[in-house]
Design a protein around this motif. Structure first.
Motif, PDB file in Angstrom:
ATOM      1  N   UNK A 148       0.838  -1.212   0.000  1.00 20.79           N
ATOM      2  CA  UNK A 148       0.000   0.000   0.000  1.00 20.79           C
ATOM      3  C   UNK A 148       0.872   1.261   0.000  1.00 20.79           C
ATOM      4  N   UNK A 149       1.947   1.230   0.788  1.00 20.39           N
ATOM      5  CA  UNK A 149       2.821   2.410   0.859  1.00 20.39           C
ATOM      6  C   UNK A 149       3.442   2.709  -0.505  1.00 20.39           C
ATOM      7  N   UNK A 150       3.890   1.681  -1.205  1.00 21.83           N
ATOM      8  CA  UNK A 150       4.532   1.913  -2.513  1.00 21.83           C
ATOM      9  C   UNK A 150       3.492   2.410  -3.523  1.00 21.83           C
ATOM     10  N   UNK A 151       2.283   1.838  -3.460  1.00 19.50           N
ATOM     11  CA  UNK A 151       1.212   2.316  -4.356  1.00 19.50           C
ATOM     12  C   UNK A 151       0.944   3.804  -4.102  1.00 19.50           C
ATOM     13  N   UNK A 152       0.795   4.147  -2.833  1.00 21.29           N
ATOM     14  CA  UNK A 152       0.431   5.530  -2.502  1.00 21.29           C
ATOM     15  C   UNK A 152       1.560   6.506  -2.754  1.00 21.29           C
ATOM     16  N   UNK A 153       2.763   6.118  -2.390  1.00 21.29           N
ATOM     17  CA  UNK A 153       3.878   7.074  -2.418  1.00 21.29           C
ATOM     18  C   UNK A 153       4.617   7.096  -3.751  1.00 21.29           C
ATOM     19  N   UNK A 154       4.636   5.964  -4.469  1.00 17.64           N
ATOM     20  CA  UNK A 154       5.389   5.925  -5.723  1.00 17.64           C
ATOM     21  C   UNK A 154       4.510   5.641  -6.935  1.00 17.64           C
ATOM     22  N   UNK A 533       5.076  -2.495  -8.822  1.00 23.06           N
ATOM     23  CA  UNK A 533       5.039  -3.521  -7.776  1.00 23.06           C
ATOM     24  C   UNK A 533       5.585  -4.807  -8.393  1.00 23.06           C
ATOM     25  N   UNK A 534       6.712  -5.237  -7.887  1.00 17.72           N
ATOM     26  CA  UNK A 534       7.415  -6.332  -8.561  1.00 17.72           C
ATOM     27  C   UNK A 534       7.231  -7.658  -7.836  1.00 17.72           C
ATOM     28  N   UNK A 535       6.335  -7.689  -6.866  1.00 16.92           N
ATOM     29  CA  UNK A 535       6.139  -8.942  -6.142  1.00 16.92           C
ATOM     30  C   UNK A 535       4.728  -9.448  -6.367  1.00 16.92           C
TER      31      UNK A 535
END
Ligand code: SF4
Length: 763
Positions: A148-154, A533-535
């Motif tokens: 969620x953090x990577x979606x929101x921030x990056x 998102x690479x996972x």
């Protein structure tokens, strides 16, 4: 079927007295003989007790405590032993729902996600990503928060991300950052095994972290009994065991703590060598507390002088101390300032970073620590510093995105401000995961108006039709604990891996899978055009998180899913230096305050004004803990002629949060089926109120009606448990937050739930 003990009748279970090695006691409750056991941990409070889930025919049928786990040595409390029944509740959400007028219609996942994605794109294109906000939980798993953090921030690049951790642990994080440079508990639960004194401040441990309190009870019953000082305005169960119980007036925590620090300094019970070598700011503290004589403390806080002296002697002379702090501090006036004074006690006595000397700035929510570490709540992943360009560059490199998309131009938006922006219309889409602000946020009449706004597109993902989900435009059915795999971290930095035990009901999906699907459909890309998102699996997400955390205080790089399986949870940092985890932080007296390493440049504790990097560097704290002093500021709202009583809110032992799970467990619900208004004998007499009389407590915001419960609570103070909402009974206003105030601590932005002025009447 097996039940090792009746935890409903006997909450803490039989004593196993000890000093040093806490004996094991395997608590178990199953309703059928399982075919298999699956390793996990409990997510019904921040203690994080290790347990195994019993499974029969694809269904959860019980749990047993893990004797080998460092947190609980096999013990489980009433919520742990019973809470799993909520998974099997017949009213679980099983299919996505989309609002049509006043009702929901069932939808396919494709239909629901396509609607969310088209709204997201539309709003982003018309209003920028700053019109999209996320409000998450203290219930998700590490892998979900990080995604969620990577979606929101990056991916989107929105600064509007927070969680209900703002309501329960924001001050813990803030106080740790202000004093020690970064978040992260210095101590360990094992400190309780040897400590000479325990200082529990605004923390109803006996009802909240029941297994931790069991550990304390076992020490109190064993050899070398530690002294116990409780600071809480209510007659909480722990107060009965205390050597000294300080019961200050609401809003005066700083007064009492300053009074204690003054006596400790004045009596020379400090470690000059430690102060000189490892701290800065002592002189300011000495100056600030000088005026807080026992007489003045008694006058302002109504704490008798002899009690203050007795507490100061214990805390000033004990060779080792464990302190624990929670909502009585965090949700009250000067939250961060007061929490920092507890840190200061340990710093000026040099009681930190070694056995028996823990500071627990507690968490309320079970996985709150991960929301903070992973950056799903407004912090940056890995306890990085918003104001440090090097830290932003590190994340940009790690995610292979432009640094400009990572919101760092202003402090992250805290929860109350996110809801304010929704109210004003600048946030047009709010995505709420696994939490229930329609019951848990202060001033509910206003929160309901905000959630019901026509022009707010509201997405809620949850396991049940909560009071918040009922107001959504799209409801996504979520898998919960036991139905998905992932890690979570407790207060003392112990990381547990919870394996999936059963399939989720119907079409429910894990929060992890929902976020991955959203990222894929939004087509978030990195700088090279690859998927952001690479996972694809929780374990791959964990491996990605390890890279992000490496070199930071919460270093997970030495952990693997395999290492977390089969034994105990493991404390971070876990890396090459500490392959089995580290029991204590700051063992060498070197703190995380280096300007290039710290998580914040700090704040003025009175106003919340941020210090600039230049101001921070000018004080040259590098490696030293920062002793921050604070003088008393009176509460913003105090009892008056119209609203003559204080009201505070809190928990009861049988429920968690807004009862979304525990309210669906018969044994827990039977013991605590209804809210109540706790009132002192003197006030009950004055208002002619008997036990059980229906009374109304009314503030400037709203009112609650509940039966009276007469106790030894201090005169002039009422208490209402905050768990109760309306999903199972909407016959009358009963949510404590109908009356609470929405102003907040200037540093942590945690709302002031503990301080409402109310009037009462019999109804
Ligand atoms: S103390 Fe907390 S984590 Fe442990 S069993 Fe009870 S609710 Fe669960």
């Amino acid at each position: 079927m097996a039940e090792s003990r009746d935890s409903i009748a006997d909450i803490w279970g039989p004593r196993t007295p000890y000093h040093r090695a806490w004996p094991t006691r395997a608590d178990e409750r199953t309703v059928e003989t399982p075919d298999r056991w699956v390793q996990s941990a409990c997510v019904l409070c921040s203690n994080g007790c290790g347990l195994d889930i019993a499974v029969k025919d694809g269904k959860i049928v019980g749990v047993r405590g893990r004797s080998e786990d460092r947190v609980n040595h096999g013990r489980l409390g009433p919520k742990g032993l019973h809470g799993w029944e909520a998974n099997n509740s017949s009213d679980r959400l099983k299919v996505p729902l989309i609002r049509r007028g006043n009702r929901f219609i069932e939808a396919s996942w494709d239909g629901a996600m396509n609607l969310i994605v088209s709204q997201s794109k539309n709003i982003r294109d018309r209003h920028t990503s700053s019109a999209i906000g996320f409000y998450t939980s203290g219930q998700l798993f590490l892998e979900e928060y990080y995604t969620l953090a990577v979606i929101g921030k990056a991916g989107l690049g929105t600064p509007h991300m927070d969680g209900n951790t703002r309501l329960c642990t924001a001050t813990a994080a803030a106080a740790l950052k202000e004093s020690f440079g970064t978040d992260g508990q210095p101590g360990s639960y094992t400190d309780l095994d040897t400590t000479d004194a325990i200082f529990d401040v605004g923390h109803n441990m006996a009802e909240q972290q029941t297994v931790l309190w069991t550990r304390v009870l076992d020490r109190l019953a064993g050899p070398r009994r530690p002294k116990l000082v409780i600071m809480d305005p209510r007659p909480i169960p722990a107060a009965k065991e205390a050597d000294v119980h300080l019961a200050p007036k609401p809003g005066t925590n700083v007064v009492v703590l300053n009074g204690l620090l003054r006596l400790i300094i004045q009596n020379g019970w400090i470690s000059r060598a430690y102060i000189d070598a490892h701290t800065m700011g002592f002189e300011d503290l000495e100056r600030t507390v000088a005026k807080w004589t026992p007489e003045l403390v008694e006058r302002i806080a109504d704490v008798p002088q002899r009690k203050l002296h007795a507490a100061a002697e214990i805390l000033g002379t004990a060779p080792t101390i464990v302190s624990a702090v929670l909502q009585g501090v965090y949700q009250s006036m000067q939250a961060t300032a007061a929490a920092c004074q507890v840190n200061n006690l340990h710093l000026i006595r040099g009681l930190i970073g070694r056995d028996g000397c823990g500071v627990y700035q507690m968490n309320g929510q079970p996985t709150a620590q991960n929301a903070r570490e992973c950056g799903a709540d407004g912090d940056l992943p890995g306890f990085r510093n918003w104001s440090n360009p090097t830290h932003i560059e590190e994340l940009a490199r790690l995610w292979n995105v432009s640094r400009d998309i990572i919101p760092h131009w202003a402090p992250p938006t805290h929860a109350m401000q996110i809801f304010r922006y929704c109210e004003q219309g600048s946030i047009k889409m709010l995505w709420i995961s696994a939490t229930n602000p329609a019951v848990s946020l202060p001033n509910l009449p206003r929160i309901r108006r905000i959630l019901d706004q026509e022009d707010l597109f509201l997405v809620v993902q949850d396991a049940f039709m909560t009071e918040t989900a009922a107001r959504a435009d799209v409801v996504l059915p979520a898998a919960i604990w036991g139905e998905k795999t992932g890690c979570f971290t407790n207060v003392d930095r112990t990381v547990h891996l919870s394996h999936q035990a059963v399939e989720p009901p119907g079409e429910a999906r894990s929060d992890f899978d929902i976020f991955l699907d959203y990222a894929r459909l939004m087509d978030f890309r990195d700088k090279d055009g690859a998927a952001l998102i690479k996972w694809r699996t929780p374990e791959e997400a964990f491996e990605a998180w390890k890279v992000c955390s490496k070199g930071r205080p919460c270093d997970y790089s030495g952990m693997t899913y395999a290492k977390l399986t089969g034994g105990s949870g493991i404390q971070w940092p876990c890396n090459e230096q500490f392959p089995d985890g580290a029991t204590h932080l700051y063992t060498d007296g070197v703190y995380n305050t280096d300007p290039q390493y710290c998580e914040t440049y700090g704040h003025d504790l009175d106003t919340g004004a941020q210090l600039t990097p230049q101001q921070y560097r000018a004080h040259n704290p590098t490696g030293r803990a920062i002793i921050k002093a604070a003088d008393y500021i009176p509460p913003f709202e105090e009892p008056d002629k119209v609203y003559p009583l204080w009201l505070t809110t809190g928990r009861v032992v049988y429920h968690f949060h807004t009862r979304t799970k525990t309210g669906r467990v018969q044994a827990l619900e039977d013991k605590a089926p209804e809210a109540f208004i706790e009132i002192s004998k003197a006030d009950a007499l004055a208002y002619n109120i008997q036990n059980g009389d229906a009374i109304e407590a009314r503030s400037r915001r709203g009112y609650v009606v509940a039966p009276a419960k007469i106790t030894d609570i201090r005169q002039g103070l009422l208490f209402i448990p905050f768990h109760y909402g309306y999903w199972d009974d909407n016959s009358h206003p009963r949510a404590a937050n109908e009356v609470t105030r929405e102003d907040w601590d200037p540093v942590s932005k945690q709302p002031h739930y503990k301080l409402s002025a109310v009037c009462i009447r019999k109804v």
